[in-house]
Write a protein that holds these residues in place. Structure first.
Motif, short mmCIF file in Angstrom:
data_model
loop_
_atom_site.label_atom_id
_atom_site.label_comp_id
_atom_site.label_asym_id
_atom_site.label_seq_id
_atom_site.Cartn_x
_atom_site.Cartn_y
_atom_site.Cartn_z
N ILE A 223 0.89 -1.34 -0.55
CA ILE A 223 -0.45 -0.08 0.00
C ILE A 223 0.35 1.63 0.39
CG2 ILE A 223 -1.85 1.68 1.03
CD1 ILE A 223 -2.38 -1.42 0.54
N ASN A 224 0.88 2.16 -0.92
CA ASN A 224 1.02 3.35 -1.08
C ASN A 224 0.42 4.89 -0.87
OD1 ASN A 224 3.28 4.89 -1.38
ND2 ASN A 224 4.27 4.33 -3.47
N THR A 225 0.81 5.51 -0.11
CA THR A 225 -0.17 6.76 -0.19
C THR A 225 1.04 7.92 0.53
OG1 THR A 225 -0.93 6.45 2.56
CG2 THR A 225 -2.31 6.01 1.11
N ALA A 226 1.99 7.52 0.47
CA ALA A 226 3.11 8.48 -0.65
C ALA A 226 3.65 8.88 -1.30
CB ALA A 226 4.02 7.75 0.63
N ARG A 227 4.30 8.50 -2.13
CA ARG A 227 4.84 9.40 -3.17
C ARG A 227 4.72 7.56 -4.04
NH1 ARG A 227 2.69 13.07 -2.19
NH2 ARG A 227 3.35 14.75 -1.28
N GLY A 228 4.40 7.94 -5.47
CA GLY A 228 4.91 6.34 -6.41
C GLY A 228 6.35 6.49 -6.58
N GLN A 229 6.53 7.61 -6.98
CA GLN A 229 8.07 7.52 -6.98
C GLN A 229 8.96 6.38 -5.88
OE1 GLN A 229 5.91 10.00 -7.02
NE2 GLN A 229 7.46 11.32 -8.56
N ILE A 230 8.30 6.16 -5.30
CA ILE A 230 8.83 5.64 -4.41
C ILE A 230 9.03 4.29 -4.69
CG2 ILE A 230 9.44 4.64 -1.12
CD1 ILE A 230 7.42 7.73 -0.83
N VAL A 231 8.33 3.55 -5.04
CA VAL A 231 7.96 2.11 -5.65
C VAL A 231 8.14 2.11 -7.18
CG1 VAL A 231 6.54 0.11 -6.14
CG2 VAL A 231 6.75 1.80 -4.12
#
Ligand SMILES: NC(=O)c1ccc[n+]([C@@H]2O[C@H](COP(=O)([O-])OP(=O)(O)OC[C@H]3O[C@@H](n4cnc5c(N)ncnc54)[C@H](O)[C@@H]3O)[C@@H](O)[C@H]2O)c1
Ligand SMILES: O=C(O)[C@H](O)COP(=O)(O)O
Length: 315
Positions: A223-231
């Motif tokens: 689950i990623n509600t931070a920033r897409g570019q972290i993945v």
């Protein structure tokens, strides 16, 4: 003498009203392009949301700038190092959207783990018989691994604990919390669900890459509600396609806005919302009002919200 504030983007009406009513403040906007150089040269504070860039060019154009403020939390559109070198205070509104983003993260987690998207679509499309083949699992007793235990991560941990989950986390150093601090590698290898709550910066960009995804359980959800570019998007799509990863739920595309043929947006194992988790009526107002109050306090020589001056914090 009045202080001059430049708004790069529109802000909540309540926050705008604070600026309009402040007799010691003059407001300029850059909604239709930057104002002329003579205006920029006297700007004391700039306020942006997520799109307006406080970059080197703007900092050069505003030699008297004292404050660069972000309505909200993420500072990836602010040149923090450049601003710090020029003694410009980088300000945000810590915690202003923690509850609503935590709710959104948990909602995405439940949507994926309980296969709710498919279950709802089945009924909408009249496919009641699909219940005989329906598969899902509860989150209770599963291990949630939280990457980045700040304001949002901690809220997610508390809700997950109430749902009966075992919470582990990775942060730069252990915190005084009732959750187990583990290495990033241990978290990736043992978590059933991973929730990302890190800022996007040089250390975290592409943190979840092919090597990281090689460590996760094939049944894992991210689950990623931070920033897409972290993945890393290519690694993520490959992991979903090859069964290395069971699902991805995010509030942020890896490169917003996504192209019409974006492989991740269309992926059957991915659920992506359009960066809306902070946009509840209450939170949108609160994050803009808190930020404006912090800026006004600094310009007036008063104390702002503790911890809001980002470049003075030990991150
Ligand atoms: N989807 C949205 O609308 C939305 C809303 C708010 C915030 N966000 C994103 O979520 C992020 C987190 O928000 P928050 O309010 O919890 O912020 P926060 O500052 O309270 O927490 C961030 C945590 O990450 C840790 N951290 C920072 N750099 C790290 C690194 N390199 N390695 C390990 N840990 C590191 C910090 O120590 C801190 O504990 C924001 O930076 C923003 O990008 C997204
Ligand atoms: O970092 C934040 O605070 C959120 O991403 C909110 O962003 P927004 O102002 O673009 O809604």
């Amino acid at each position: 003498m009045k202080k001059n504030i430049l708004l790069l983007e529109t802000i909540a009406e309540e926050a705008n009203q604070l600026l309009i009513e402040a007799e010691d403040i003059e407001v300029y906007t850059a909604f239709a392009g930057l104002p002329p150089a003579e205006v920029l040269s006297k700007i004391d504070a700039v306020i942006t949301r997520g799109l307006g860039q406080v970059n080197q060019q703007l900092l050069d154009a505003c030699p008297n700038l004292q404050v660069a403020a972000r309505c909200g939390v993420g500072l990836d559109n602010v040149a923090v190092n450049e601003a710090s070198l020029r003694k410009v205070k980088v300000v945000n509104a810590p915690g202003s959207n923690a509850s609503t983003v935590a709710e959104h993260a948990i909602a995405l987690m439940l949507m994926l783990q309980r296969n709710l998207y498919q279950a709802l679509n089945d009924v909408k499309s009249g496919n009641w018989a699909a219940r005989s083949t329906f598969k899902s699992d509860e989150v209770g007793e599963k291990t949630l691994g939280i990457l980045g235990l700040g304001n949002i991560g901690l809220k997610v941990a508390k809700i997950a604990e109430a749902l009966g989950m075992n919470v582990i986390y990775w942060a730069k150093s252990p915190k005084d919390v009732p959750y187990q601090h583990v290495s990033k590698e241990e978290l990736l290898a043992t978590a059933d669900i991973i929730s990302i709550h890190l800022p996007l910066n040089a250390e975290t960009e592409n943190l979840i890459n092919t090597e990281a995804l090689a460590l996760v359980k094939p049944s894992c959800l991210i689950i990623n509600t931070a920033r897409g570019q972290i993945v890393n998007k290519a690694a993520l799509v490959d992991a979903l396609n090859t069964g290395r990863l069971a699902g991805y739920g995010a509030d942020v595309p890896t490169s917003p806005p996504p192209a019409a043929d974006d492989a991740l947006i269309a992926h059957p194992k991915a659920l992506i919302t359009a960066h809306v988790s902070s946009l509840t009526a209450t939170t949108y107002k609160n994050m803009c009002v808190s930020t404006v109050n912090n800026v006004l306090a600094i310009l007036r020589g008063q104390a702002p919200q503790p911890g809001c001056i980002f470049n003075l914090k030990d991150l």
